[in-house]
Motif scaffolding. Structure first.
Motif, mmCIF file in Angstrom:
data_model
loop_
_atom_site.group_PDB
_atom_site.id
_atom_site.type_symbol
_atom_site.label_atom_id
_atom_site.label_comp_id
_atom_site.label_asym_id
_atom_site.label_seq_id
_atom_site.Cartn_x
_atom_site.Cartn_y
_atom_site.Cartn_z
ATOM 1 N N GLU A 1 50.479 -71.744 61.783
ATOM 2 C CA GLU A 1 50.585 -71.583 63.235
ATOM 3 C C GLU A 1 51.804 -72.335 63.782
ATOM 4 N N TYR A 2 52.045 -73.539 63.285
ATOM 5 C CA TYR A 2 53.219 -74.299 63.720
ATOM 6 C C TYR A 2 54.502 -73.627 63.256
ATOM 7 N N GLN A 3 54.473 -73.072 62.050
ATOM 8 C CA GLN A 3 55.649 -72.368 61.558
ATOM 9 C C GLN A 3 56.021 -71.237 62.514
ATOM 10 N N GLN A 4 55.012 -70.528 62.989
ATOM 11 C CA GLN A 4 55.268 -69.425 63.917
ATOM 12 C C GLN A 4 55.710 -69.945 65.281
ATOM 13 N N LYS A 5 55.007 -70.942 65.812
ATOM 14 C CA LYS A 5 55.317 -71.432 67.161
ATOM 15 C C LYS A 5 56.612 -72.227 67.218
ATOM 16 N N LEU A 6 56.818 -73.120 66.280
ATOM 17 C CA LEU A 6 58.024 -73.949 66.317
ATOM 18 C C LEU A 6 59.229 -73.221 65.735
ATOM 19 N N GLY A 7 59.039 -72.587 64.578
ATOM 20 C CA GLY A 7 60.142 -71.808 64.002
ATOM 21 C C GLY A 7 60.553 -70.686 64.940
ATOM 22 N N GLY A 8 59.544 -69.980 65.477
ATOM 23 C CA GLY A 8 59.825 -68.913 66.433
ATOM 24 C C GLY A 8 60.431 -69.443 67.721
ATOM 25 N N GLY A 9 59.975 -70.614 68.158
ATOM 26 C CA GLY A 9 60.511 -71.214 69.380
ATOM 27 C C GLY A 9 61.973 -71.595 69.238
ATOM 28 N N LEU A 10 62.347 -72.111 68.075
ATOM 29 C CA LEU A 10 63.756 -72.449 67.849
ATOM 30 C C LEU A 10 64.617 -71.189 67.821
ATOM 31 N N LEU A 11 64.085 -70.116 67.222
ATOM 32 C CA LEU A 11 64.808 -68.834 67.242
ATOM 33 C C LEU A 11 64.925 -68.312 68.670
ATOM 34 N N TRP A 12 63.823 -68.426 69.438
ATOM 35 C CA TRP A 12 63.839 -67.988 70.834
ATOM 36 C C TRP A 12 64.896 -68.766 71.616
ATOM 37 N N LEU A 13 64.931 -70.082 71.409
ATOM 38 C CA LEU A 13 65.874 -70.934 72.134
ATOM 39 C C LEU A 13 67.316 -70.525 71.833
ATOM 40 N N ASP A 14 67.637 -70.360 70.557
ATOM 41 C CA ASP A 14 69.002 -69.947 70.198
ATOM 42 C C ASP A 14 69.322 -68.559 70.745
ATOM 43 N N GLY A 15 68.364 -67.640 70.658
ATOM 44 C CA GLY A 15 68.583 -66.288 71.167
ATOM 45 C C GLY A 15 68.784 -66.265 72.674
ATOM 46 N N THR A 16 67.968 -67.017 73.379
ATOM 47 C CA THR A 16 68.078 -67.069 74.840
ATOM 48 C C THR A 16 69.381 -67.735 75.264
ATOM 49 N N CYS A 17 69.767 -68.801 74.583
ATOM 50 C CA CYS A 17 71.053 -69.444 74.884
ATOM 51 C C CYS A 17 72.204 -68.482 74.575
ATOM 52 N N TYR B 1 60.411 -77.520 55.840
ATOM 53 C CA TYR B 1 60.184 -76.178 56.363
ATOM 54 C C TYR B 1 61.417 -75.597 57.060
ATOM 55 N N PHE B 2 62.002 -76.313 57.976
ATOM 56 C CA PHE B 2 63.068 -75.779 58.805
ATOM 57 C C PHE B 2 64.371 -75.610 58.031
ATOM 58 N N THR B 3 65.179 -74.620 58.446
ATOM 59 C CA THR B 3 66.526 -74.484 57.901
ATOM 60 C C THR B 3 67.352 -75.672 58.389
ATOM 61 N N ALA B 4 68.512 -75.867 57.798
ATOM 62 C CA ALA B 4 69.377 -76.986 58.214
ATOM 63 C C ALA B 4 69.734 -76.871 59.698
#
Length: 198
Positions: free
Chosen positions: A99-115, A55-58
């Motif tokens: 649901e996991y795709q949204q929460k985990l995929g979105g969470g990783l995007l949130w983390l990178d964006g916030t950093c 599922y996840f990108t590299a």
């Protein structure tokens, strides 16, 4: 699609992801199903090729691995979450659960964006101190109560911690770490020892 004991890989992954939606995977599905997912991972690793995320990108997968290592690092007693296959476990579950795709995929995007907003870099490119600081912010629910902009990150990290623990403790490494020997037959059960002073 491979069948094992009458269940396909997809059936097992869907049962895991449905159970995982209510909290810990271990609370809702049999240990055998989690064991099957780890068998899928071990079989893929045995082919000698690197695991290819389902599922996840590299980049997201590398971030996931770094986070899993931070949550449950290897120590002198045991391998950590990465050695136990927790990132692969999470990726396989996520590949079958919207649901996991949204929460985990979105969470990783949130983390990178916030950093990026705070430090000018994606999580993996931040310094160790910066990574530690952002994880300290999202590791505690009380921080989201004080700063609502952290709510999504706190929810993401809470789910990721649970899944990392489930992936670790259902693996061979995690089971050995616990010292679990399985169901054993006792010829005699002497009961509890007497309590002094009672």
């Amino acid at each position: 699609m491979a069948q094992t004991n009458g269940f396909s890989r997809r059936d097992v992954l869907k049962s895991l992801s449905v159970g995982a939606a209510v909290g810990s995977v271990l609370a809702a599905i049999p240990m055998e199903a989690a064991e099957h997912v780890h068998h899928i991972i071990e079989t893929e690793k045995a082919r000698g090729a690197a695991y290819v995320p389902k599922y996840f990108t590299a980049h997201q997968y590398e971030t996931l691995k770094a986070l899993c290592e931070t949550i449950l690092p290897a120590d002198t007693d045991s391998g950590g979450a990465v050695e136990a296959g927790a990132p692969e476990f999470i990726d396989l579950l996520t590949s079958e659960n919207l649901e996991y795709q949204q929460k985990l995929g979105g969470g990783l995007l949130w983390l990178d964006g916030t950093c990026g907003d705070r430090y000018g870099d994606a999580y993996l490119d931040c310094t160790h101190d910066q990574q530690h600081a952002i994880l300290d912010l999202i590791a505690y629910r009380k921080n989201a109560e004080r700063d609502k902009s952290l709510t999504y990150g706190v929810e993401f990290f809470s789910l990721l911690r649970n899944l990392t623990s489930d992936g670790f403790f259902t693996s061979k490494i995690g089971i050995e770490y616990l010292g679990f020997m399985g169901n054993t037959f006792l010829l005699e059960f002497p009961g509890c020892p007497p309590v002094p002073g009672l």
